[in-house]
Design an enzyme around this catalytic site. Sequence first.
Site, PDB file in Angstrom:
ATOM      1  N   GLY A  31      36.081  39.362  39.647  1.00 31.44           N
ATOM      2  CA  GLY A  31      35.563  38.493  39.317  1.00 31.44           C
ATOM      3  C   GLY A  31      36.024  38.052  38.563  1.00 31.44           C
ATOM      4  O   GLY A  31      35.632  36.742  38.472  1.00 31.44           O
ATOM      5  N   GLU A  65      38.679  45.017  38.668  1.00 31.10           N
ATOM      6  CA  GLU A  65      39.319  44.880  40.733  1.00 31.10           C
ATOM      7  C   GLU A  65      38.936  43.927  40.996  1.00 31.10           C
ATOM      8  O   GLU A  65      38.720  42.804  41.217  1.00 31.10           O
ATOM      9  CB  GLU A  65      37.821  45.577  41.494  1.00 31.10           C
ATOM     10  CG  GLU A  65      37.969  46.874  41.075  1.00 31.10           C
ATOM     11  CD  GLU A  65      36.384  46.810  42.133  1.00 31.10           C
ATOM     12  OE1 GLU A  65      35.385  46.548  41.950  1.00 31.10           O
ATOM     13  OE2 GLU A  65      36.384  48.835  42.389  1.00 31.10           O
ATOM     14  N   PRO A  66      40.066  43.179  39.960  1.00 28.81           N
ATOM     15  CA  PRO A  66      40.679  42.158  40.353  1.00 28.81           C
ATOM     16  C   PRO A  66      41.738  41.025  42.052  1.00 28.81           C
ATOM     17  O   PRO A  66      41.789  42.029  42.181  1.00 28.81           O
ATOM     18  CB  PRO A  66      41.984  41.124  39.540  1.00 28.81           C
ATOM     19  CG  PRO A  66      42.712  42.674  39.153  1.00 28.81           C
ATOM     20  CD  PRO A  66      41.922  43.633  39.399  1.00 28.81           C
ATOM     21  N   ARG A  86      40.469  37.616  44.131  1.00 26.16           N
ATOM     22  CA  ARG A  86      41.069  35.971  43.418  1.00 26.16           C
ATOM     23  C   ARG A  86      42.038  35.757  42.475  1.00 26.16           C
ATOM     24  O   ARG A  86      42.883  34.751  43.064  1.00 26.16           O
ATOM     25  CB  ARG A  86      39.736  35.529  43.176  1.00 26.16           C
ATOM     26  CG  ARG A  86      39.356  34.010  43.378  1.00 26.16           C
ATOM     27  CD  ARG A  86      38.054  33.832  42.696  1.00 26.16           C
ATOM     28  NE  ARG A  86      37.066  34.564  43.432  1.00 26.16           N
ATOM     29  CZ  ARG A  86      36.913  33.704  44.273  1.00 26.16           C
ATOM     30  NH1 ARG A  86      37.013  33.055  44.527  1.00 26.16           N
ATOM     31  NH2 ARG A  86      35.862  34.439  44.739  1.00 26.16           N
ATOM     32  N   ARG A 114      35.822  28.429  53.630  1.00 33.26           N
ATOM     33  CA  ARG A 114      35.103  28.774  52.035  1.00 33.26           C
ATOM     34  C   ARG A 114      34.377  27.448  51.991  1.00 33.26           C
ATOM     35  O   ARG A 114      32.615  27.674  50.880  1.00 33.26           O
ATOM     36  CB  ARG A 114      35.787  29.205  51.038  1.00 33.26           C
ATOM     37  CG  ARG A 114      36.448  30.662  51.593  1.00 33.26           C
ATOM     38  CD  ARG A 114      37.429  31.213  50.039  1.00 33.26           C
ATOM     39  NE  ARG A 114      37.012  31.352  48.943  1.00 33.26           N
ATOM     40  CZ  ARG A 114      36.632  30.614  47.688  1.00 33.26           C
ATOM     41  NH1 ARG A 114      37.028  28.985  47.846  1.00 33.26           N
ATOM     42  NH2 ARG A 114      35.724  30.957  46.701  1.00 33.26           N
ATOM     43  N   CYS A 117      34.316  22.808  66.620  1.00 29.48           N
ATOM     44  CA  CYS A 117      33.532  21.693  68.041  1.00 29.48           C
ATOM     45  C   CYS A 117      32.078  21.740  66.776  1.00 29.48           C
ATOM     46  O   CYS A 117      30.712  22.071  67.198  1.00 29.48           O
ATOM     47  CB  CYS A 117      32.866  22.213  68.800  1.00 29.48           C
ATOM     48  SG  CYS A 117      32.430  20.967  69.681  1.00 29.48           S
ATOM     49  N   GLU A 118      31.838  20.998  65.609  1.00 27.90           N
ATOM     50  CA  GLU A 118      31.175  21.758  65.246  1.00 27.90           C
ATOM     51  C   GLU A 118      31.038  20.642  63.599  1.00 27.90           C
ATOM     52  O   GLU A 118      32.362  20.319  62.443  1.00 27.90           O
ATOM     53  CB  GLU A 118      31.306  23.314  63.927  1.00 27.90           C
ATOM     54  CG  GLU A 118      30.021  23.659  62.686  1.00 27.90           C
ATOM     55  CD  GLU A 118      30.121  25.035  63.525  1.00 27.90           C
ATOM     56  OE1 GLU A 118      29.782  25.589  63.762  1.00 27.90           O
ATOM     57  OE2 GLU A 118      29.416  25.404  62.796  1.00 27.90           O
ATOM     58  N   TYR A 121      41.003  35.113  49.939  1.00 28.72           N
ATOM     59  CA  TYR A 121      39.343  34.266  50.951  1.00 28.72           C
ATOM     60  C   TYR A 121      39.872  33.642  51.531  1.00 28.72           C
ATOM     61  O   TYR A 121      38.896  33.078  52.390  1.00 28.72           O
ATOM     62  CB  TYR A 121      38.274  34.641  49.609  1.00 28.72           C
ATOM     63  CG  TYR A 121      38.126  35.290  49.067  1.00 28.72           C
ATOM     64  CD1 TYR A 121      38.127  36.481  50.058  1.00 28.72           C
ATOM     65  CD2 TYR A 121      37.801  35.142  47.749  1.00 28.72           C
ATOM     66  CE1 TYR A 121      37.370  37.642  48.558  1.00 28.72           C
ATOM     67  CE2 TYR A 121      38.459  36.712  46.845  1.00 28.72           C
ATOM     68  CZ  TYR A 121      37.324  37.385  48.046  1.00 28.72           C
ATOM     69  OH  TYR A 121      37.219  38.657  46.478  1.00 28.72           O
TER      70      TYR A 121
HETATM   71  C1  LIG Z   1      34.792  40.970  46.081  1.00 20.94           C
HETATM   72  C2  LIG Z   1      34.452  42.448  44.620  1.00 20.94           C
HETATM   73  C3  LIG Z   1      35.940  41.757  43.839  1.00 20.94           C
HETATM   74  C4  LIG Z   1      37.114  40.884  43.836  1.00 20.94           C
HETATM   75  O1  LIG Z   1      35.948  40.221  43.411  1.00 20.94           O
HETATM   76  P1  LIG Z   1      37.004  38.663  42.755  1.00 20.94           P
HETATM   77  O2  LIG Z   1      36.350  37.789  42.499  1.00 20.94           O
HETATM   78  O3  LIG Z   1      38.550  38.316  43.686  1.00 20.94           O
HETATM   79  O4  LIG Z   1      37.836  39.012  42.138  1.00 20.94           O
HETATM   80  C5  LIG Z   1      35.972  43.389  43.239  1.00 20.94           C
HETATM   81  N1  LIG Z   1      34.827  44.375  43.281  1.00 20.94           N
HETATM   82  C6  LIG Z   1      34.059  44.356  44.123  1.00 20.94           C
HETATM   83  C7  LIG Z   1      33.129  45.376  44.781  1.00 20.94           C
HETATM   84  C8  LIG Z   1      33.839  43.390  45.026  1.00 20.94           C
HETATM   85  O5  LIG Z   1      33.268  43.253  45.570  1.00 20.94           O
END
Ligand SMILES: *Cc1c(COP(=O)(O)O)cnc(C)c1O
Length: 431
Positions: A248, A290-291, A293, A330, A361-362, A390
Amino acid sequence: MICNNVTVNEKGHLSFAGFDTVELAAKYGTPLYLMDENKIREHIREYKAAFLKYFPKGSNPEFASKSFSCKQIYRIMQQENMCIDAVSMGEIYTAKSAGFNMSHCFFHGNNKTDCDIAFAIDSGVGYFVIDNFEEIEAVNLMAKDKGIIQKALLRITPGIDTHTHQKISTGNVDSKFGFAIATGMANEAVEAVLKCENITLCGFHCHIGSQIFESDPFVTAAELMLDFIAHIKTTQNYTADILNLGGGFGVKYLESQQALNLDEKIGEVANAISQKCNELGIAVPKIAMEPGRSIVADAGMTLYTVGSVKEIKGYKNYVSIDGGMPDNPRFALYESPYTVMIASRANDKADFTATIAGRCCESGDIIQNDVLIPKPCRSEILAVLTTGAYNYSMASNYNRIPRPPVVMLSDKGDYIAVKRETIEDICSLDV
Ligand SMILES: *Cc1c(COP(=O)(O)O)cnc(C)c1O
């Protein structure tokens, strides 16, 4: 510029990772995804260094596959000795076929089918991140069937709202993900999993949302999780080895946004964790994050060719490109901001207000609304920045449009990581 891999060269062309984007567009065609391999490795190393500096031994960042998944990214992860997350058989299969060591893989998902569970165990996935009661039972049964003991974390919902976009905020009590602490569900889940002979519980996981720039939400989540860990230790005599705080961290999509100081933010989270553990009289668990992005987003750029410039006098100007929501959904999904540039005239004055439209087409097929760019003409190359996360991983074949290729840019030169899809590929499964 928005990131140090974006510059303008002596021809006035936009340069990415040291490569002339106009030349790359001519060489590979458009639409085209570019990925800066050095930038990906740089981010991985930043995370690893911060973890080493601030967290107990055995703490690890994991790359969230869903942000960008193809064989080459897993080769890079393997070379960098990085852990990964996966959420589907497809991601597991891709990682495994790239030679990734699957014991370093964490398997997520709020509805793993029996087929997924069997496939993940057969693939040697290191950890399951278990989301619900049915899964506890299903994993235990499958592990028993296969004669193994499966390591697992439980996904816990700490019950906080991160004020990011609703569709990417996942830590609140009513989230579809995980076991809520507030309702007692999380307690019951620990009880249930500790009774399972074929599951070893290794700790807890939470994920509160995405595009978070401050450490506070992580600190709040960590504190709630540590309270929970201490509570479980007292009530169920179970000590969690791992606390996974999810992904996140935010990424700068616009010049006006701040860049994240990762070392500082991780330091702040680590400080708060030490303090809280002290107060609670528990040892600091191994920390995981868990990065997704923040590892790949600014390592990516998408190049398009302009097709038309439509000026609706008194209303709006549309610049139509040869891609759109199929390669980058996005804006359509979250109204995500992006920086847009004209690659061949990167120094020209940006004095034309344009809405960048795709060719589906949107009318919702928009990449960005009302951005300032030099007024382009047909055949010019338009660049959308910070598209490494993403975009490719969310791409679709809507309107039967083939997916663009992924070209990696590295010290050794440019190379294709994913080939351009063809219209024959799209028809290949049709009977
Ligand atoms: C989406 C997600 C991430 C990665 O989030 P980022 O915003 O890309 O860092 C990590 N863990 C879980 C469980 C997620 O759903």
